[in-house]
Write a protein that holds these residues in place. Sequence first.
Motif, PDB file in Angstrom:
ATOM      1  N   LEU A 288     -17.687  38.367 -57.911  1.00 32.58           N
ATOM      2  CA  LEU A 288     -16.382  38.895 -57.514  1.00 32.58           C
ATOM      3  C   LEU A 288     -15.327  37.799 -57.521  1.00 32.58           C
ATOM      4  O   LEU A 288     -14.148  38.067 -57.769  1.00 32.58           O
ATOM      5  N   ALA A 289     -15.745  36.575 -57.263  1.00 28.59           N
ATOM      6  CA  ALA A 289     -14.791  35.455 -57.318  1.00 28.59           C
ATOM      7  C   ALA A 289     -14.271  35.276 -58.740  1.00 28.59           C
ATOM      8  O   ALA A 289     -13.081  34.986 -58.948  1.00 28.59           O
TER       9      ALA A 289
ATOM     10  N   LYS B 248     -11.797  38.089 -59.335  1.00 27.62           N
ATOM     11  CA  LYS B 248     -10.531  37.785 -58.659  1.00 27.62           C
ATOM     12  C   LYS B 248      -9.724  36.766 -59.453  1.00 27.62           C
ATOM     13  O   LYS B 248      -8.501  36.912 -59.638  1.00 27.62           O
ATOM     14  N   ARG B 249     -10.408  35.731 -59.940  1.00 28.08           N
ATOM     15  CA  ARG B 249      -9.703  34.699 -60.713  1.00 28.08           C
ATOM     16  C   ARG B 249      -9.095  35.296 -61.976  1.00 28.08           C
ATOM     17  O   ARG B 249      -7.966  34.983 -62.346  1.00 28.08           O
TER      18      ARG B 249
ATOM     19  N   ASP C   7      -6.078  37.394 -60.943  1.00 32.09           N
ATOM     20  CA  ASP C   7      -4.984  36.494 -60.553  1.00 32.09           C
ATOM     21  C   ASP C   7      -4.319  35.886 -61.782  1.00 32.09           C
ATOM     22  O   ASP C   7      -3.091  35.776 -61.857  1.00 32.09           O
TER      23      ASP C   7
ATOM     24  N   ALA D 175      -1.702  40.706 -54.213  1.00 31.83           N
ATOM     25  CA  ALA D 175      -3.062  40.179 -54.337  1.00 31.83           C
ATOM     26  C   ALA D 175      -3.990  40.801 -53.302  1.00 31.83           C
ATOM     27  O   ALA D 175      -5.189  40.983 -53.555  1.00 31.83           O
ATOM     28  N   ALA D 176      -3.452  41.166 -52.136  1.00 34.51           N
ATOM     29  CA  ALA D 176      -4.288  41.748 -51.089  1.00 34.51           C
ATOM     30  C   ALA D 176      -4.855  43.104 -51.518  1.00 34.51           C
ATOM     31  O   ALA D 176      -6.006  43.433 -51.187  1.00 34.51           O
TER      32      ALA D 176
ATOM     33  N   ARG E  51      -5.476  44.005 -54.656  1.00 34.70           N
ATOM     34  CA  ARG E  51      -6.518  43.724 -55.648  1.00 34.70           C
ATOM     35  C   ARG E  51      -7.807  43.294 -54.953  1.00 34.70           C
ATOM     36  O   ARG E  51      -8.901  43.687 -55.362  1.00 34.70           O
ATOM     37  N   GLN E  52      -7.675  42.489 -53.885  1.00 29.48           N
ATOM     38  CA  GLN E  52      -8.866  42.046 -53.166  1.00 29.48           C
ATOM     39  C   GLN E  52      -9.556  43.218 -52.468  1.00 29.48           C
ATOM     40  O   GLN E  52     -10.796  43.299 -52.443  1.00 29.48           O
ATOM     41  N   THR E  53      -8.775  44.146 -51.932  1.00 30.59           N
ATOM     42  CA  THR E  53      -9.352  45.337 -51.315  1.00 30.59           C
ATOM     43  C   THR E  53     -10.165  46.127 -52.340  1.00 30.59           C
ATOM     44  O   THR E  53     -11.272  46.606 -52.050  1.00 30.59           O
TER      45      THR E  53
ATOM     46  N   LEU F  25     -11.633  44.948 -55.032  1.00 29.30           N
ATOM     47  CA  LEU F  25     -12.862  44.216 -55.335  1.00 29.30           C
ATOM     48  C   LEU F  25     -13.871  44.304 -54.192  1.00 29.30           C
ATOM     49  O   LEU F  25     -15.069  44.455 -54.418  1.00 29.30           O
ATOM     50  N   ASP F  26     -13.373  44.244 -52.955  1.00 31.00           N
ATOM     51  CA  ASP F  26     -14.266  44.240 -51.801  1.00 31.00           C
ATOM     52  C   ASP F  26     -15.006  45.562 -51.626  1.00 31.00           C
ATOM     53  O   ASP F  26     -16.106  45.582 -51.059  1.00 31.00           O
TER      54      ASP F  26
END
Length: 571
Positions: free
Chosen positions: A78-79, A82-83, A86, A95-96, A98-100, A102-103
């Motif tokens: 997932l990192a 994310k990269r 980004d 970005a928050a 997008r992180q949601t 992915l999470d």
Amino acid sequence: MQVLSSLSALPEASAYDLVVVGAGGAGMAAALFAALEGQQVLLVERTGHVGGTTAWSGGTTWIPGTRHSASVNPTDTLADAKRYLDNAVGDRSPAALRQTFLDHGAQAVDVLENRTELHYRAYPKHPDYISDLGGSTLNGRALEPLPFDGRLLGPLFPLVRPPIPEFTVLGGMMVDRTDINHLLALSKSLRSFRHACKLLTRHATDRLHHPRGTRLVMGNALVGRLLHSLSKHANVTLALHTSVQRIQRGADGIQSVTLVQEGQRRTVAVRKGLVLASGGFNRHPQLRQDLLPGIAADWCPAAPGHTGEAHGLAQHAGAHYGPGGLSPAFWAPVSKRQRPDGSTAVFPHFMMDRAKPGMLAVNQAGNRFVNESTSYHLFALALQQQPGMAGYLVCDAKALRKYGIGMVRPGGKGLEPFLADGYLVQADTLDAMAQKLGMPAPHLQASVAQINAYAETGVDPDFQRGSTAYSQNMGDPSAGGKNPNLGPLREGPFYAVRLYPGDIGASTGFATDGDARVLGEDNTPIPGLYAVGNDMHSIMGGVYTAPGITLGPGVVFAYLAARHASARRPD
């Protein structure tokens, strides 16, 4: 699941925990997730079919980090995803959010595969579209629905929106990329021959009992599986041919919706939430003019249901569109042709022709203007910068036989109808082709000479065609050239098809938070109002990062919206 034969069958003073507006992929997923939570759900669809544009799509669903990733790409993380996002999207979306995404992606897929009939597979090689960026990967993130036997739907089968006719063969037989490869090689491989025979036998049997094939693949398989899953829940009601006329907001949030159907009207109380999943703004005349100026409506290859009717109602209730983005829509180059019944076929050129050897894209001046093997989104954005927002895909006879072009299938047979109505242009020489297309012959000749020279070296210094893993995956390594995307145009006659930029879905939508709650002008959530799919402002910021980046977030935020609404305790 109850399917309303008429809105009059809906009792007066009806109330539902969750009302979902739009039965495309995201809307059906939201209804299904809520049904799994035990909620009473009303799914409202303005057309007579479920599936929306999802039913016409490849059905690919981009969700990194699922149980399927490890089977084809065990080192992906997932990192890394994310990269990649980004790098590709940057500050074009929060970005928050997008992180949601992915999470919670793997969790949403687990719920579907553990508790419903929706099952995926990871295609062995399906690269992210900007494959030269850090964090990108060649496979594992793009999931495809498993083929589905439509016969399991019984009397519900006709509710699934049929595929685009031009994407089927033999009168309604659906095929995916695996099937196409086997059909093209049936005379060269015993394995392909067996696969083709199985397909043809199944289709022949289908046509004895059904108007089209019941072996569903791609987007139709996704929709069929969602419908089959919904059909098992008595707490779901489906209202077809039904539109939302009014959204009533009270002090504690959304209170009710007023529905209309052929002069009938019902007001339905909303206990916990209203989910907007109507497919986006694209077919709303004024919104289209405002957001997509100069783009003709008949260039849009998407399904007819996304009229934007609910958008004005949501805005009246306090919703607003999210800011920014590379483009307000996602795009593909399309060609169009009138069908015998008078309707217009709009054909997206996703992967079968433009990136293959022997193909060349030029503008009205006869000049190349784009990397033919780039993503369909970037290709269509480049088209928009050309005179008349149009161009041509040109090929020689060898390429036509091997790959087809647009609605013309491989083999080089049956060209007469396409030539007669002008969809396909044929000329014995490049000079004659330039004359027919109304462009300077020296320019077209120079463009062909350039691509022929680049085919010899394998390098395209002008547009870097075939220089990335994504591009090369779109090419044909079996052609034997130094670059799988480059091949000469030498064998007459030559052929051409006119291309336009077609909007395949909305990127601009309503601003939301991480639970898909629609935000008001003060950027606080409107209680009880959610947006998913193309009604939600894209977390990709108008950048087409990978295959399935509308369906992936659509499914994940449908899961989050249904979960939040199910736990909601209105005052």
